[in-house]
Design a protein around this motif. Structure first.
Motif, PDB file in Angstrom:
ATOM      1  N   PRO A  56       0.885  -1.222  -0.100  1.00 41.73           N
ATOM      2  CA  PRO A  56       0.111  -0.036  -0.059  1.00 41.73           C
ATOM      3  C   PRO A  56       0.735   1.404   0.096  1.00 41.73           C
ATOM      4  O   PRO A  56       1.908   1.296   0.464  1.00 41.73           O
ATOM      5  CB  PRO A  56      -0.663   0.005   1.375  1.00 41.73           C
ATOM      6  N   GLN A  57       0.233   2.233  -0.469  1.00 41.14           N
ATOM      7  CA  GLN A  57       1.223   3.685  -0.743  1.00 41.14           C
ATOM      8  C   GLN A  57       1.191   4.207   0.729  1.00 41.14           C
ATOM      9  O   GLN A  57       2.359   4.988   0.910  1.00 41.14           O
ATOM     10  CB  GLN A  57       0.004   4.741  -1.503  1.00 41.14           C
ATOM     11  N   GLN A  58       0.301   3.923   1.562  1.00 47.62           N
ATOM     12  CA  GLN A  58       0.825   4.519   3.071  1.00 47.62           C
ATOM     13  C   GLN A  58       2.029   3.895   3.624  1.00 47.62           C
ATOM     14  O   GLN A  58       2.745   4.578   4.239  1.00 47.62           O
ATOM     15  CB  GLN A  58      -0.431   3.887   4.054  1.00 47.62           C
ATOM     16  N   ALA A  59       2.483   2.712   3.329  1.00 43.93           N
ATOM     17  CA  ALA A  59       3.621   1.967   3.618  1.00 43.93           C
ATOM     18  C   ALA A  59       4.884   2.734   2.987  1.00 43.93           C
ATOM     19  O   ALA A  59       6.000   2.977   3.755  1.00 43.93           O
ATOM     20  CB  ALA A  59       3.767   0.629   3.599  1.00 43.93           C
ATOM     21  N   VAL A  60       4.725   3.009   1.874  1.00 47.30           N
ATOM     22  CA  VAL A  60       5.658   3.617   1.001  1.00 47.30           C
ATOM     23  C   VAL A  60       5.907   5.229   1.475  1.00 47.30           C
ATOM     24  O   VAL A  60       6.801   5.718   1.819  1.00 47.30           O
ATOM     25  CB  VAL A  60       5.458   3.625  -0.411  1.00 47.30           C
ATOM     26  N   ASP A  61       4.707   5.906   1.964  1.00 45.37           N
ATOM     27  CA  ASP A  61       4.666   7.239   2.554  1.00 45.37           C
ATOM     28  C   ASP A  61       5.454   6.894   3.950  1.00 45.37           C
ATOM     29  O   ASP A  61       6.295   8.048   4.253  1.00 45.37           O
ATOM     30  CB  ASP A  61       3.540   7.654   2.711  1.00 45.37           C
ATOM     31  N   PHE A  62       5.245   6.121   4.608  1.00 47.59           N
ATOM     32  CA  PHE A  62       5.831   6.063   6.036  1.00 47.59           C
ATOM     33  C   PHE A  62       7.388   5.793   5.695  1.00 47.59           C
ATOM     34  O   PHE A  62       8.311   6.422   6.472  1.00 47.59           O
ATOM     35  CB  PHE A  62       5.098   4.777   6.761  1.00 47.59           C
ATOM     36  N   ALA A  63       7.735   4.970   4.855  1.00 47.31           N
ATOM     37  CA  ALA A  63       9.190   4.682   4.440  1.00 47.31           C
ATOM     38  C   ALA A  63       9.892   5.986   4.211  1.00 47.31           C
ATOM     39  O   ALA A  63      11.050   6.296   4.490  1.00 47.31           O
ATOM     40  CB  ALA A  63       9.392   3.640   3.599  1.00 47.31           C
ATOM     41  N   THR A  85      -1.158  -3.396  17.440  1.00 46.54           N
ATOM     42  CA  THR A  85      -1.466  -3.879  16.224  1.00 46.54           C
ATOM     43  C   THR A  85      -1.320  -2.917  15.111  1.00 46.54           C
ATOM     44  O   THR A  85      -0.770  -3.133  14.039  1.00 46.54           O
ATOM     45  CB  THR A  85      -3.151  -4.485  15.966  1.00 46.54           C
ATOM     46  N   ALA A  86      -1.718  -1.642  15.414  1.00 48.17           N
ATOM     47  CA  ALA A  86      -1.589  -0.394  14.542  1.00 48.17           C
ATOM     48  C   ALA A  86      -0.200  -0.382  14.127  1.00 48.17           C
ATOM     49  O   ALA A  86       0.121  -0.450  12.983  1.00 48.17           O
ATOM     50  CB  ALA A  86      -2.174   0.835  15.002  1.00 48.17           C
ATOM     51  N   PHE A  87       0.576  -0.370  15.020  1.00 45.57           N
ATOM     52  CA  PHE A  87       1.949  -0.279  14.818  1.00 45.57           C
ATOM     53  C   PHE A  87       2.733  -1.505  13.936  1.00 45.57           C
ATOM     54  O   PHE A  87       3.296  -1.067  13.172  1.00 45.57           O
ATOM     55  CB  PHE A  87       2.939  -0.025  15.863  1.00 45.57           C
ATOM     56  N   LYS A  88       2.604  -2.404  14.581  1.00 44.57           N
ATOM     57  CA  LYS A  88       2.887  -3.727  13.839  1.00 44.57           C
ATOM     58  C   LYS A  88       2.681  -3.932  12.338  1.00 44.57           C
ATOM     59  O   LYS A  88       3.286  -4.274  11.699  1.00 44.57           O
ATOM     60  CB  LYS A  88       2.364  -4.954  14.689  1.00 44.57           C
ATOM     61  N   ASN A  89       1.246  -3.316  11.988  1.00 43.86           N
ATOM     62  CA  ASN A  89       0.987  -3.610  10.693  1.00 43.86           C
ATOM     63  C   ASN A  89       1.722  -2.713   9.679  1.00 43.86           C
ATOM     64  O   ASN A  89       1.864  -3.118   8.705  1.00 43.86           O
ATOM     65  CB  ASN A  89      -0.603  -3.240  10.752  1.00 43.86           C
ATOM     66  N   VAL A  90       1.923  -1.541  10.272  1.00 49.78           N
ATOM     67  CA  VAL A  90       2.819  -0.438   9.487  1.00 49.78           C
ATOM     68  C   VAL A  90       4.171  -0.995   9.216  1.00 49.78           C
ATOM     69  O   VAL A  90       4.721  -0.997   8.179  1.00 49.78           O
ATOM     70  CB  VAL A  90       2.692   0.879  10.254  1.00 49.78           C
ATOM     71  N   PHE A  91       4.773  -1.559  10.397  1.00 54.07           N
ATOM     72  CA  PHE A  91       5.999  -2.049  10.614  1.00 54.07           C
ATOM     73  C   PHE A  91       5.995  -3.387   9.326  1.00 54.07           C
ATOM     74  O   PHE A  91       7.076  -3.366   8.571  1.00 54.07           O
ATOM     75  CB  PHE A  91       6.401  -2.619  11.787  1.00 54.07           C
ATOM     76  N   ASP A  92       5.153  -4.195   9.438  1.00 56.86           N
ATOM     77  CA  ASP A  92       5.240  -5.366   8.701  1.00 56.86           C
ATOM     78  C   ASP A  92       5.049  -4.949   7.117  1.00 56.86           C
ATOM     79  O   ASP A  92       5.668  -5.397   6.140  1.00 56.86           O
ATOM     80  CB  ASP A  92       3.704  -6.284   8.954  1.00 56.86           C
TER      81      ASP A  92
END
Length: 183
Positions: A56-63, A85-92
């Motif tokens: 997802p684009q959100q993961a790319v944006d976080f990175a 869970t919220a943090f772990k999902n972004v991390f994953d």
């Protein structure tokens, strides 16, 4: 210095967001961005979903936010002894970006707080062991136990003078190293 302050919680009244915001405010002459996990809400990671739709684009944006930073302040919420869970999902999801080292060797100061006597020590220990396996450059850690007794919510600072001094000493050391690295 650009600081990315991450609260590993999606709570609207996150005590870890209060802690990381206070810690960020102690850095002088820094450009600070405080991340809200709610801005990176994605489907729960599933390999089949990744295969079908990609990352997802959100993961790319976080990175991208990580990569644009000189220092990461990460205050982790503890849910049953580990990440929310919220943090772990972004991390994953972030870990699934091709060629990506999640934390990209950016220096990070890990923190945790909780309302109990351990102050999120379980999640702090888990992160301290796990993050270096994902290019996490952990420079120090801090825990604040009994948040409701040791944090002044009205003034948004640590009311326990011992713990406040400990945090300020660690930030002074990190700031001194960052200043040396910038030269």
């Amino acid at each position: 210095m650009k600081i990315l302050a991450i609260a590993g919680s999606n709570s609207d009244v996150s005590i870890n967001k209060q802690l990381v915001s206070y810690a960020a405010s102690l850095f002088e002459n820094a450009e600070i961005e405080i991340v809200d996990m709610n801005d990176f809400e994605m489907p729960i990671y599933k390999h089949q979903l990744e295969t079908e739709s990609g990352v997802p684009q959100q993961a790319v944006d976080f990175a991208s936010k990580i990569d644009a930073s000189d220092l990461l302040l990460v205050s982790l919420s503890e849910h049953n002894g580990t990440y929310s869970t919220a943090f772990k999902n972004v991390f994953d999801w972030t870990s699934r970006i091709k060629g990506r080292k999640v934390w990209n060797d950016i220096p990070m100061f890990l923190m945790a707080t909780a309302t109990g006597p351990r102050g999120g020590l379980g999640v702090l220990e888990a992160a301290s062991k796990r993050f270096p396996l994902h290019a996490g450059n952990v420079v120090d850690t801090f825990t604040l136990p009994h948040f409701n007794d040791n944090f002044d919510k009205e003034n948004q600072n640590i009311s326990n003078t011992e713990k406040d001094s400990e945090l300020k000493e660690k930030i002074a050391k990190i700031s001194a190293v960052e200043i040396i690295l910038e030269k």
